[in-house]
Design a protein around this motif. Structure first.
Motif, short mmCIF file in Angstrom:
data_model
loop_
_atom_site.label_atom_id
_atom_site.label_comp_id
_atom_site.label_asym_id
_atom_site.label_seq_id
_atom_site.Cartn_x
_atom_site.Cartn_y
_atom_site.Cartn_z
N ARG A 29 -14.70 32.16 15.76
CA ARG A 29 -15.49 31.22 14.96
C ARG A 29 -16.13 31.84 13.72
O ARG A 29 -16.72 31.13 12.92
CB ARG A 29 -16.58 30.59 15.83
N LEU A 33 -17.36 29.38 10.77
CA LEU A 33 -18.79 29.07 10.68
C LEU A 33 -19.52 29.89 9.63
O LEU A 33 -20.72 29.71 9.43
CB LEU A 33 -19.45 29.23 12.05
N MET A 149 -19.33 32.84 21.28
CA MET A 149 -20.66 32.32 20.97
C MET A 149 -21.43 33.27 20.06
O MET A 149 -22.12 32.85 19.13
CB MET A 149 -21.45 32.06 22.24
N GLU A 152 -20.10 32.81 16.67
CA GLU A 152 -20.68 31.64 16.01
C GLU A 152 -22.04 31.97 15.41
O GLU A 152 -22.34 31.59 14.27
CB GLU A 152 -20.80 30.49 17.01
N PHE A 235 -19.91 20.83 15.80
CA PHE A 235 -19.45 21.02 14.43
C PHE A 235 -20.06 20.02 13.45
O PHE A 235 -20.28 20.35 12.29
CB PHE A 235 -17.92 20.95 14.37
N ASN A 238 -23.34 21.37 12.21
CA ASN A 238 -23.13 22.46 11.27
C ASN A 238 -22.60 21.96 9.93
O ASN A 238 -22.95 22.49 8.87
CB ASN A 238 -22.15 23.49 11.86
N ASN A 262 -27.23 28.13 15.80
CA ASN A 262 -26.05 28.88 16.21
C ASN A 262 -26.38 30.00 17.19
O ASN A 262 -25.47 30.72 17.63
CB ASN A 262 -25.33 29.42 14.97
N THR A 319 -22.46 23.29 24.02
CA THR A 319 -21.77 24.55 24.27
C THR A 319 -21.53 24.77 25.76
O THR A 319 -20.47 25.28 26.14
CB THR A 319 -22.57 25.72 23.69
#
Length: 398
Positions: A29, A33, A149, A152, A235, A238, A262, A319
């Motif tokens: 990610r 991100l 994670m 991210e 998403f 974000n 995040n 998540t």
């Protein structure tokens, strides 16, 4: 959890392979991100509107979706290691290219190619946990998802305070700096020794069989719709949070907001690590899905600290839902069936997430009301609750 994920008594943990899985998971990610915090700068450079800005953030997501199907064929044909290394390198090259292109069309093309690279090694990772950590499948899944994670958090949370200053405020160079560690990780995967599935008779390391999803299987659609709910929840916040905070006069909080939001996936991944028995169960997914929808509703209709807390609830709950669903294929399937199921779920979930985010951006542009960008996703998340099913535990898959 199914017995095929349990650890034999005395089986040693493959720490080296777990480190490799974690590092590859971290890359999943980061390039995607890293873009949302830079979205306003990128949009200003190319004169993009709200819909185009949202599409730029979500385009890699939809290419991940459609890339999952050829990715399944690539994995079956060439094997896990080649698929992972090639995917990493394609993703990195395209991510760097985003900062060098002269036109919006080439910017979108580079973003799409980046998503295709992600699709290849993202689809390979569930099967890699089954093949590379056969005695610790649940642990392998949890480890690479924990890496994802933290990736991210790294991409979205460190881009503005650390990477952009290192790049002298140049968003183009900032994207290039993120490529350096990913190339090193690709080199590590190419060189490290990984095991093959002992039941395989092929050079790919996987038992042979049909590599494409079974589209007439209702469970592919059930799990894919549930996964779509978690993907779009994370998403869409974000994609539009920067513009929403700016419209509410709260842009001074954007840097802290992106970092905190995040960080929620990292907290969620540690939660699942503490309770791995949740994998395969319906109830934890249902609870997470409900709280994810409630949080997005709060972020949409509230402002100030109340909306920020609501967004954190969405990030955490969505998540947990995502981790449990992504961990499902290696927990309930074996061999190439893991890749088939993962590819089908990925295509369904990521394409829906892209379309909903794009639809929301279009509605926001048309009605000049930014909160409308979140509404299609919120409605879908409520409707998707019907796909949870009634079984307390999801059955095995072949």
């Amino acid at each position: 959890m199914n017995s095929n994920t349990s650890n034999p008594l005395g089986a040693a943990k493959p720490y080296g392979i777990l480190v490799v899985l974690w590092l590859v998971g971290w890359t999943l990610r980061v390039p995607i991100l890293a873009a949302p915090p830079l979205a306003t700068r990128i949009a200003d450079s190319f004169g993009l509107g709200e819909a185009a800005e949202g599409a730029l953030t979500m385009l890699p997501v939809v290419t991940i979706a459609f890339g999952a199907i050829p990715a399944a064929w690539i994995i079956a044909k060439f094997g896990l290691r080649i698929a992972i290394v090639a995917g990493l390198l394609v993703m990195t090259a395209a991510s760097v290219a985003r900062g060098q292109v002269p036109s919006p069309a080439l910017l979108f093309a580079a973003s799409a190619i980046m998503g295709l690279g992600v699709a290849v090694f993202q689809t390979a990772l569930p099967a890699a946990t089954r093949v590379w950590t056969p005695s610790h499948v649940a642990l392998g899944s949890a480890v690479y998802l924990n890496g994802m994670m933290l990736g991210e958090l790294s991409g979205a949370g460190l881009t503005l305070p650390i990477v952009l200053p290192l790049a002298g405020g140049d968003w183009r160079l900032a994207l290039g700096l993120w490529a350096i560690p990913i190339v090193l990780i690709a080199l590590l995967v190419a060189l490290v020794r990984v095991p093959k599935d002992p039941s395989s008779q092929s050079e790919t390391g996987l038992p042979q069989g049909p590599s494409l999803p079974k589209w007439n299987d209702l469970r592919v659609w059930q799990y894919g719709l549930l996964l779509a709910s978690s993907v779009v929840a994370f998403f869409v916040v974000n994609a539009y949070s920067g513009s929403l905070l700016q419209s509410r006069g709260e842009y001074d909080a954007a840097e802290a907001f992106h970092f905190a939001y995040n960080a929620m996936p990292l907290a969620a991944s540690f939660t699942v690590l503490m309770v791995p028995g949740w994998v395969g169960l319906r109830a934890p997914i249902a609870v997470a899905a409900v709280f994810s929808a409630l949080g997005l509703a709060g972020f949409t209709i509230l402002d100030g600290w109340a909306s920020w807390v609501s967004a954190m609830v969405t990030g955490f709950a969505a998540t947990i839902e995502l981790i449990l669903l992504v961990s499902l294929p290696p927990a309930i399937a074996k061999g190439i069936a893991v890749t088939r199921l993962s590819a089908g779920m990925t295509l369904i979930s990521f394409s829906i997430a892209f379309l909903l985010t794009l639809l929301g951006g279009g509605l926001a542009d048309r009605q000049d009301w930014l909160e409308m960008a979140l509404m299609p996703s919120l409605v879908f998340m409520v409707v998707a609750l019907a796909a949870l099913g009634r079984s307390a535990r999801y059955p095995g898959y072949e």
